[in-house]
Design a protein around this motif. Structure first.
Motif, PDB file in Angstrom:
ATOM      1  N   UNK A   1      31.775  37.295  43.009  1.00  0.00           N
ATOM      2  CA  UNK A   1      32.466  36.604  41.919  1.00  0.00           C
ATOM      3  C   UNK A   1      31.522  35.644  41.203  1.00  0.00           C
ATOM      4  N   UNK A   2      30.722  34.939  41.988  1.00  0.00           N
ATOM      5  CA  UNK A   2      29.779  33.991  41.374  1.00  0.00           C
ATOM      6  C   UNK A   2      28.756  34.756  40.528  1.00  0.00           C
ATOM      7  N   UNK A   3      28.308  35.900  41.046  1.00  0.00           N
ATOM      8  CA  UNK A   3      27.375  36.727  40.261  1.00  0.00           C
ATOM      9  C   UNK A   3      28.011  37.192  38.953  1.00  0.00           C
ATOM     10  N   UNK A   4      29.331  37.414  38.990  1.00  0.00           N
ATOM     11  CA  UNK A   4      30.009  37.938  37.798  1.00  0.00           C
ATOM     12  C   UNK A   4      30.050  36.935  36.654  1.00  0.00           C
ATOM     13  N   UNK A   5      29.748  35.663  36.912  1.00  0.00           N
ATOM     14  CA  UNK A   5      29.673  34.688  35.815  1.00  0.00           C
ATOM     15  C   UNK A   5      28.452  34.967  34.922  1.00  0.00           C
ATOM     16  N   UNK A   6      27.494  35.714  35.485  1.00  0.00           N
ATOM     17  CA  UNK A   6      26.426  36.202  34.618  1.00  0.00           C
ATOM     18  C   UNK A   6      25.115  35.452  34.684  1.00  0.00           C
ATOM     19  N   UNK A   7      25.142  34.204  35.087  1.00  0.00           N
ATOM     20  CA  UNK A   7      23.888  33.443  35.165  1.00  0.00           C
ATOM     21  C   UNK A   7      23.152  33.695  36.463  1.00  0.00           C
TER      22      UNK A   7
END
Lengths: 448, 448
Positions: free
Chosen positions: A209-215
């Motif tokens: 999920x944290x990766x899905x924020x894109x940064x």
């Protein structure tokens, strides 16, 4: 013979020995990692129990294993959202050193996508393989998922990564990372791989999920481990010597070692309890020993690469042609629902007869490509016929290799049906004159 | 009014904001222990969300809390059966020092039996209180069980013990110890108690089983902790200002801090999501603000002793008589099944009317001795009428204060019914001219 088998099945319904054995092993020994003093205590435990129960030829067959020991393990997201992650090192993982490693995470949906990755994307980074294991009654999701555990550290190393994280090989929805062995040193071309840890499913969800924020996502990973000089391990053997053909072996296996996180109740205290209790029923309820020898083998060092299995098949290579059939209980405490065999075609009618006797236990006749069990691999490959009394493994991988593999996950009556089926099978296989092998045993290949 | 409430209920069924808020909070902040920088980030998170959503008077009300930080925690049975135990320190526990303490374990079935123990049995030993918490839909097992957590360390100290272990206050059957606050320093006559840790249920079973063998059981316990100088915490406030009687407050609470082990999804991310989303429905779907002010209070430092609750009631002591009614959502993500009130008798007819409007949501009318919520204690004691929209808490204590309190335990649609009930209640309470208090508010006591 059928009536005797049915009598054994009946007796098994009131026999709590299997549970009592699991309770005793998991309480008095607890975790028993290959090559440790705890595994040695487990062998002593087994020797004492088996002698007390009246088995013959009770002894240990020793061998050595390299010992990998877990040290500290800790991971955290450094940025953008600082927070800890729950991990556990995979068996055999190299160490990050006391200061750990820190790097940007690059995620992959599968091992295959990592294998195909451009090294430029991976170099200097921490790879994260987020492949989800399928929940199946027959446990078939494991065969696919385990590749990720076996191979990721080496693939990652080859691509220049500094560490690897995987979603646990397992189906638990709780916050337990699953441990398990990476590819053994001997199979990995001398490479030891990058430090590698498994995330629990909720933590894998979170990192994803944290990766899905894109940064960019930076993780700090600390995994310390220690490899000690090879230490003693061993298989524990016990027999009911056959009355007519003692040289013919019906082998019942389970493994005595466990991972270090839980107390090894379903993996494989249950199997140990089931095969001992089933054989003990024969000792107690038959007027005389069956025709053939029933040999219990409680393998050591299964978890770290089937080391006991290899020792057994090498030690007994000359006698393997007299191994009439082999089976292992190593799939938890669920009821048996299917009877698989790996017999030559001409012996299948007797498989049908066994299946008929097992059918009141809600066991159906399965296929003739039985796997047998992890410790039977080398025997199977050298032509020993194997069978599987396949348990319902729907929930097995919720507990497998986690801290949660503890006694309370098994009810006192849960093992009755297993013991019944095993007692009936062992008796029928040891009493019959049917020979489960080809006339020319050596011609049976391991990969039908 | 009833039709408007029904319209809000309808809108709530298609509104995923509560879940999205829990997801955002647990992902972007994660654990947020009172007084830490994570709790400060959570306040910023809340301020940003509440301003973005259009609330008025959004601000933080700061106060200080002492900060207790978990260090290393490790326990093992030294003899007779060496093996690790899974523990976690209770909040506020003193430290054993880096070398830990080692001692014989003396077991007690309950806190009461420890209280009555002969000091000669306990002196120099590690006490183990093995009281089991009851699983109840209304969570009533907690009130009993929590006494063990609050008091054991001090009772043990008085009896001369060197440390204390308790079976976790919780109902999880998994290998998660539950943390939680011991009695705060201010309540414990200056004594800090012996170092104290909770065992997971399987570990408590195991220790109890080992004790049942009858011989001496020696445990080594390492719990390090640190108490830092008081640090900033705070409550986050947001309002929908009342159109006619803005000085009259309908208070909707939840708490923003969480324990450090999980990510605080059910405790109390869910509550935060529910009360914000419910109030937001009013902002979005009403043509004008309700008569009275709806005040959201996201309390800080609830877990460590209701510090934010105390700050609020002291800060607003003069305005508490204008607090018409208060409610808190702090019991997870289960559906609401009962509507409890604590109203003066003459206001009960309107409670019946609210209950009628909530009944299509499968909510029944409960009692008039509502608890309200942990952060409403001081308000309730000073006479503020409270209500409880009581959730099904059957499984709540499986997750409460464990590492397993994570987002995946809540489904995207699980909070719809809660949001519906809260939106309807807040609207009805804020719009009605019914005054939920006695004519003479000060005469309402906190303990009916």
């Amino acid at each position: 013979m059928a009536r005797t088998a049915e009598h054994l099945i009946e007796q098994a319904q009131k026999d709590n020995m299997a549970y009592e054995l699991v309770q005793s092993l998991t309480t008095e020994i607890g975790p028993r990692l290959a090559g440790t003093s705890a595994e040695a205590r487990a062998r002593n435990w087994a020797i004492n129990k088996l002698e007390l129960l009246g088995f013959e030829n009770v002894h240990v067959e020793s061998f050595e294993v390299p010992v990998w020991l877990r040290g500290r393990e800790r991971a955290r997201i450094v940025s953008p959202f600082p927070q800890p992650l729950r991990i556990t090192a995979l068996g055999g993982s190299t160490s990050t050193g006391e200061h750990g490693v820190e790097g940007e995470v690059v995620g992959f949906p599968s091992l295959d996508s990592l294998i195909e990755a451009d090294p430029a994307r991976v170099e200097g980074k921490i790879v994260f393989v987020d492949e989800v294991m399928a929940r199946k009654r027959d446990g078939s999701g494991y065969g696919v998922a385990v590749q990720k555990r076996l191979r990721t550290a080496y693939v990652a190393q080859q691509l220049g990564a500094i560490a690897a994280l995987i979603r646990s090989v397992g189906t638990s929805s709780h916050r337990f990372p699953h441990t398990g062995q990476m590819r053994p040193l001997s199979d990995s071309a001398g490479k030891r791989g990058v430090p590698m840890a498994a995330l629990s499913a909720p933590d894998a969800d979170q990192l994803s999920r944290v990766l899905s924020y894109g940064g960019p996502v930076v993780v700090h990973l600390l995994v310390t481990s220690e490899v000690r000089a090879p230490a003693q391990s061993g298989n524990v053997i016990a027999e009911i010597r056959g009355r007519d053909s003692p040289e013919e072996i019906v082998l019942a296996g389970a493994h005595l070692d466990s991972w270090d996180l839980g107390t090894g109740a379903v993996d494989d205290g249950a199997g140990v309890g089931i095969v001992i209790a089933a054989s003990r029923l024969l000792l107690e309820h038959l007027p005389e020993a069956p025709r053939r020898t029933i040999r219990l083998v409680l393998f050591g060092s299964e978890e770290v690469g089937f080391v006991g299995a290899r020792d057994y098949s090498e030690r007994y290579s000359a006698e393997l042609p007299q191994h009439i059939v082999a089976a292992e209980s190593d799939f938890g405490a669920g009821d048996i629902w299917r009877f698989d065999t790996r017999f030559p075609a001409e012996q299948l009618p007797y498989a049908t007869e066994i299946a008929r006797i097992l059918s009141p236990l809600d066991i159906v006749r399965g296929n003739n490509t039985a796997y047998g069990g992890p410790d039977l691999r080398y025997m199977r490959e050298s032509g020993v016929p194997v069978i599987t009394l396949l348990q319902d493994g729907t929930d097995y991988f919720d507990l497998h290799h986690t801290p949660d593999d503890t006694l309370d996950k098994i009810g006192p009556d849960d093992l009755h049906q297993n013991v019944a089926a095993w007692a009936a099978f062992l008796y029928l296989a040891a009493e019959t004159e049917v020979y489960f092998r080809d006339a020319e045993a050596a011609s049976v290949t391991g990969t039908p």
